[in-house]
Scaffold this active site. Structure first.
Site, PDB file in Angstrom:
ATOM      1  N   SER A 262      -9.927   2.259   2.403  1.00 47.00           N
ATOM      2  CA  SER A 262      -9.017   2.980   1.537  1.00 47.00           C
ATOM      3  C   SER A 262      -8.058   2.077   0.774  1.00 47.00           C
ATOM      4  O   SER A 262      -7.519   2.474  -0.256  1.00 47.00           O
ATOM      5  CB  SER A 262      -8.195   3.964   2.369  1.00 47.00           C
ATOM      6  OG  SER A 262      -7.337   3.274   3.268  1.00 47.00           O
TER       7      SER A 262
ATOM      8  N   LYS B   1       0.844  -1.198   0.000  1.00 42.97           N
ATOM      9  CA  LYS B   1       0.000   0.000   0.000  1.00 42.97           C
ATOM     10  C   LYS B   1       0.879   1.247   0.000  1.00 42.97           C
ATOM     11  O   LYS B   1       1.879   1.314   0.722  1.00 42.97           O
ATOM     12  CB  LYS B   1      -0.918  -0.009   1.225  1.00 42.97           C
ATOM     13  CG  LYS B   1      -2.019   1.060   1.177  1.00 42.97           C
ATOM     14  CD  LYS B   1      -2.976   0.939   2.367  1.00 42.97           C
ATOM     15  CE  LYS B   1      -4.089   1.979   2.311  1.00 42.97           C
ATOM     16  NZ  LYS B   1      -4.988   1.891   3.477  1.00 42.97           N
TER      17      LYS B   1
ATOM     18  N   SER C  95     -10.092  -0.103   6.555  1.00 44.94           N
ATOM     19  CA  SER C  95      -9.451   0.012   5.244  1.00 44.94           C
ATOM     20  C   SER C  95      -8.748  -1.248   4.759  1.00 44.94           C
ATOM     21  O   SER C  95      -8.356  -1.326   3.595  1.00 44.94           O
ATOM     22  CB  SER C  95      -8.432   1.165   5.257  1.00 44.94           C
ATOM     23  OG  SER C  95      -9.107   2.388   5.265  1.00 44.94           O
TER      24      SER C  95
END
Lengths: 98, 504, 500
Positions: free
Chosen positions: C155, C80, C179
């Site tokens: 997210s 990420k 997320s």
């Protein structure tokens, strides 16, 4: 019911150092109002005698020993900076003295 | 632009001053408060920085144990209570020298609070002790340094741009804040100066900071307000920053008293504002008005865990605190039976610790003071070093003293022994032997030398015999010269009179 | 070997150990897949082809040399874009950090590199992790491989989508309010938010410091556990890191035995707002667990209905402070510095230009909630509700070993559907937020497709602090049953991507 004024939005924008155009203030005021309405229910919860939780895991006295470790390699600190002069970060003029 | 001032005496006659002092102390830790970067002063710009103290995305603080320990020791030395549980807080405001645009500080949970510091000042009625109440001492971090470029003076106003060095960012600071100091009357400037001076002495004694005001490791802000009478409520205060010498502390208080009094008398109000002290001109100028003050939006720092100093830890630190400097001075002045002035001389020579060590090792206090403030201080001064750097220990001084009282050395010889010690020629006895410095105590050689001296100056015999005993001095001098100082002058005199059949 | 991209990480390791395939081949296969499908999926913001292949070659050499290697050595991963990675761009999905190359590695990244895990690239995310759909990325949305017109969650939509699209067998996410788990739920993958303090946050660009936690993502429970054990553990650089042994998550994932366990269904996390197909799959899972010998009871957590409101005060407050450092002085974007403006003007213009609307909204909201006069009513009150929620969990875990709920109230919604209405977007996090507020671990794993839209449904498992192993034990038990029921992994039911 909360109602955030344009002036309050402008003040928040100043505190947060975000340039918001005058014609956008109304828009943000509405959105913030909508969110604040949604979160306003927190005020209905009885929290008398309830301690506030700032840290989810209860630990105390987490210390580091006072032993130097290597800093960033010379230049690495400045490599990502938008403007550099004389091994220092160059910034636009500062208006008010601290 | 110079502001109107009222004469100090007049101002004091009409108003009651209330002081407040905020002192920031840079700790002398090896590393910064929240990262392992070195704190050594004077490095090349931006070389003592890392992701943490540069505030790079993702970096997290890790708290320096010695920073916390120093804060607790400072709190204890200032008679404070130590929090059983406290947190750091973020003070949110934007400024280019502050990498995260928040300062990691403490807000409503300082590590130390409710203390006091007693300071002595001279008043018209003689020495008097004022108790300065301390509100809190808390931990925080220093900012970077801005260099203002372009413009005329290198000052912030008129500069075209600035250059920032973050080496200082994150160095541990302890902020010590007094409560309003009331009841000083006209002595407000003296109390302010005495407070900062006493604070420095305590901090130096704790060994937590080098407390160099000129290098900025101790910085002082002076808050001052006036009120009509001691019973009136507190007036609006000004905060004068950048007061960076003891003399300026005193001057800045005096200046603000005179400025406030002039304004108030003229019917103007005092603006709550930050002012800047100018060391060169001895005035303060207006800075940022506090009326549109930042809203700092303090909240508990989630990235640092609360601090809960155990009572055992606190008591251990308390037990190992150095004695309060003022208490110690009073105690030693009495124990050694010396005057305040003599104590002051010891302080000025920086030899109080050395004398105390010598006395506690059994040396006579007067003798110890004589050596340290006399000969050793003189040599140290000549060489531009501290007395302790001369490397003469109280063991050696005690030996010299013993030899003097035995009559084996006189003062002159003793000074030569000292020279030998400083030159590293060995211990006292080997220097005495090596340099052949023993007092000549056998009467035979002395009588020989006396006879030789009298033979060289026959006239003096009659002079002495006629009762002009002062003339003996020249004979004694000649004998001392002949024995290269190794004679005991008193014994020479005795023998001389014996020989001439004169009694003193 | 065929179909390297659909293999489990644990099987890939076995194949490498058996000499049947190299890490370079595996890594190349995933890079090829990325080249083929990421134009449609947009899971990656930056592809690290050379770096990944170099790391793979190094691991191959070590393996050939007979060196002892980590349990996942040679298996590549999607990272990420919120984790600082030395030499690799780190943007957090924001224009603010476009082109920024961190001079340091996050602790998790160091652990990945030390474990010989090639980093395929940086995955897309909502800007600064603010969002539940990855639509708030400044670099364009990520598409759900199950239906490219739908969101992959957020997210961490890039991390979940890269798994579901077979662009990577492993991924790292971060979870502040769901997320990791909500994207896992809507893409049919597995994701775990570990106990707060279980995985170092050092080098993870902070959204809300007291809520953020980095965690593992994969397509099955065991791979997730293996990755969890690689990244977890105490880190002195993170003062909130727990200095205790990492729970035996791998052992638990291999065990998968719920017989005799007590499992609680949270009464408040069902009913209104939960899609029928989601509720059906959840109810089936309850029956499944009972069939496996677990005792399932309903428990009440009466303060959970306040969690969302408390969260949307705490998060903006902390983020308004955490994001203050993005000012155009030391790194990243600077706008408007024409020589005439003051630093304050340039900072304000930079932040206005560099942050997207959702980020600005939350910063403004947090600035408001922390302001003098509002602190007690908003931030202070929210922190008290946080205590009440932690107390709800304590009471619940006095009765049961784990709690379960649907991970998200709905399956993946359509891109654009909720963009105009932030509050309805926030409702997506209603089930995932409580564990963040209390610092507890949570897992999402797929439990089937909703009948009405054939899209994946996730089950959330929640456990007490530092009992992360319970998530894997329960998850593995459910997964084993479902695999046998389905006759294979859930992704076998997914449509093939056109690019492949």
């Amino acid at each position: 019911m909360t109602a955030i004024s344009r002036e309050e939005v402008a003040h928040l924008a100043h505190l947060a150092r975000i340039n918001i155009a005058d014609d956008q203030l109304e828009h943000f005021a509405k959105q913030l109002d909508a969110i604040l309405d949604a979160v306003a229910q927190v005020s209905q919860v009885d929290t008398a005698d309830v301690p506030a939780m700032s840290h989810p895991i209860p630990m105390t006295n987490v210390f580091r020993e006072d032993i130097p470790v290597a800093s960033l390699a010379p230049g690495a600190a400045l490599a990502g900076a938008p403007a550099v002069e004389d091994s220092r970060f160059r910034v636009p003029r500062i208006l008010d003295e601290e | 632009m110079a502001e109107a001032l009222m004469k100090y005496d007049e101002a004091i006659a009409n108003f009651d001053p209330v002081l407040g002092l905020e002192v920031h102390v840079e700790l002398g830790t090896n590393t910064k408060m929240f990262c392992g970067c070195s704190t050594v002063f004077g490095a090349e710009p931006n070389t003592q920085v890392c992701p943490v103290c540069l505030g790079l995305p993702g970096a997290l603080p890790a708290l320096n144990r010695i920073g916390v320990e120093s804060a607790i020791r400072i709190g204890l030395a200032l008679n404070c209570e130590i929090a059983t549980w406290c947190r750091f807080a973020r003070k949110n405001y934007f400024y280019p020298d502050m990498p995260k645009n928040f300062q990691t500080s403490q807000y409503d949970e300082p590590i130390a609070f409710e203390g006091y510091l007693d300071v002595d000042i001279d008043t018209d009625e003689g020495p008097k002790t004022f108790r300065v109440p301390i509100e809190r001492a808390h931990m925080e971090e220093d900012t970077g340094k801005n260099l203002h470029m372009g413009g005329a003076t290198g000052r912030i106003h008129g500069a075209d741009y600035s250059l920032v060095d973050y080496n200082r960012a994150g160095i541990p600071l302890i902020e010590i804040v007094t409560k309003p100091v009331e009841g000083t009357g006209k002595y407000a400037p003296e109390v302010a100066k005495a407070y900062v001076s006493a604070l420095r002495e305590i901090l130096r004694g704790l060994g937590v900071s080098d407390v160099k005001m000129e290098q900025g490791s101790l910085r002082c802000d002076v808050n001052l307000s006036l009120r009509e009478t001691p019973e009136s409520k507190l007036g609006t205060r000004s905060e004068t920053k950048n007061v960076n010498s003891l003399r300026s502390v005193e001057r800045a208080v005096r200046y603000e008293v005179m400025r406030h009094a002039a304004r108030l008398t003229a019917g103007e109000r005092i603006v709550q504002e930050t002012r800047h002290w100018h060391e060169d001109t001895g005035i303060s100028t207006s800075g940022r008005s506090k009326e549109d003050a930042e809203d700092y939006r303090y909240f508990p720092e989630p990235d640092l865990m609360p601090i809960a100093p155990s009572r055992e830890w606190v008591e251990e630190l308390r037990a190992n605190l150095p004695e309060n400097p003022a208490v110690r001075r009073t105690r030693l002045t009495a124990a050694w039976n010396i005057s305040d002035l003599e104590m002051q001389n010891l302080m000025n020579a920086g030899v109080l610790e050395l004398v105390e060590a010598a006395v506690s090792a059994g040396m006579n206090p007067d003798a110890a003071r004589k050596w340290y403030t006399g000969e050793l201080a003189r040599v140290a001064n000549e060489r531009g070093v501290e007395v302790e750097e001369l490397g003469v220990t109280h063991v050696e001084l005690s030996r010299i003293e013993a030899l003097i009282s035995e009559g084996a050395l006189n003062d002159k010889l003793a000074r030569q022994v000292l020279d030998g010690l400083i030159a590293g020629e060995g211990d006292v006895d080997s220097i005495v032997a090596g340099r052949g410095l023993a007092v000549v105590s056998d009467d035979g050689p002395l009588i020989e030398a006396i006879d030789a001296a009298l033979a060289a100056d026959p006239a003096v015999v009659e002079t002495i015999k006629s009762g002009k005993l002062a003339a003996a001095g020249s004979v004694v001098g000649a004998v001392m010269k002949a024995t290269r100082g190794q004679a005991d002058a008193a014994r020479v005199r005795e023998l001389l009179f014996e020989r001439l059949g004169v009694s003193e | 070997m065929s179909d390297l991209i659909r293999m489990n990480a644990s099987d890939l390791v076995e194949a490498m150990n058996a000499g049947q395939v190299s890490s370079v081949e595996i890594t190349q296969a995933h890079l090829d897949r990325i080249a083929a499908v990421d134009g449609d999926v947009h899971a990656f913001l930056h592809v690290n082809s050379k770096g990944a292949l170099d790391a793979a070659a190094a691991v191959d050499a070590q393996r050939a040399d007979g060196q002892s290697l980590s349990a996942l050595a040679g298996v590549p991963l999607g990272l990420k874009d919120i984790l600082a990675s030395k030499g690799l761009p780190t943007t957090c999905g924001s224009k603010m950090l476009e082109g920024w190359i961190p001079p340091y590695d996050a602790t998790v990244v160091t652990k990945l590199r030390d474990a010989g895990i090639p980093i395929l690239g940086k995955t897309n995310m909502d800007e600064f992790a603010m969002g539940s759909s990855t639509e708030h990325s400044a670099y364009g949305p990520t598409h759900n491989p199950w239906d490219l017109e739908r969101i992959p969650g957020g997210s961490g939509g890039g991390s979940s989508a890269c798994l579901a699209a077979f662009e990577a067998p492993l991924a790292i996410g971060s979870d502040t309010g769901g997320s990791i788990r909500q994207p896992a739920a809507v893409t049919g993958t597995v994701g775990v938010k570990p106990t707060y303090g279980g995985v170092s946050r050092y080098g993870v660009v902070a959204l809300a410091s007291s809520l953020d936690q980095v965690g593992p993502c994969a397509r099955n429970v065991l791979d997730t556990a293996l990755l969890h054990s690689v990244i977890a553990g105490h880190d002195p650089r993170d003062s909130t890191s727990i200095n205790k042994p990492v729970p035996d998550v791998v052992g638990a994932a291999r065990r998968g035995d719920v017989k005799g366990m007590k499992i609680g269904v949270v009464r408040e996390l069902s009913g209104e707002g939960f899609q029928a197909g989601v509720q059906t799959r959840f109810d089936e899972t309850v029956t499944l667990l009972e069939g496996l010998g677990a005792e399932v009871i309903e428990v009440s957590c009466p303060n959970f209905p306040h969690a969302l409101a408390a969260y949307y005060l705490i998060l903006p407050s902390e983020c308004s402070s955490n994001l203050a450092k993005f000012d155009g002085i030391r790194f990243g974007l600077r706008v408007g510095d024409d020589g005439s403006k003051s630093v304050e003007q340039v900072m304000s213009e930079t932040r206005a230009a560099g942050f997207g609307p959702e980020v600005i909204r939350r910063i403004m909201l947090g600035t408001y909630a922390l302001s003098a006069g509002y602190y007690d009513a908003y931030y202070g009150q929210a922190q008290k509700i946080r205590t009440l929620i932690a107390q709800d969990f304590d009471k619940a875990f006095a009765q049961v070993d784990v709690l379960i709920s649907p991970t998200a109230p709905t399956t993946a919604f359509k891109i654009g559907e909720k963009m105009a209405d932030p509050v309805s977007m926030y409702l997506n996090d209603v089930a995932t937020i409580p564990v963040n507020l209390a610092g507890l671990p949570g897992m999402s794993l797929p439990i089937g497709l909703a009948t009405e839209d054939n899209l994946p449904v996730g089950l959330q498992i929640m456990a007490p602090a530092m009992a992360d192993d319970r998530l894997y034990n329960v998850g593995a038990a459910i997964e084993r049953e479902l695999l046998s029921k389905w006759g294979g992994p859930i992704w076998a039911q997914a449509p093939e991507l056109a690019g492949a």
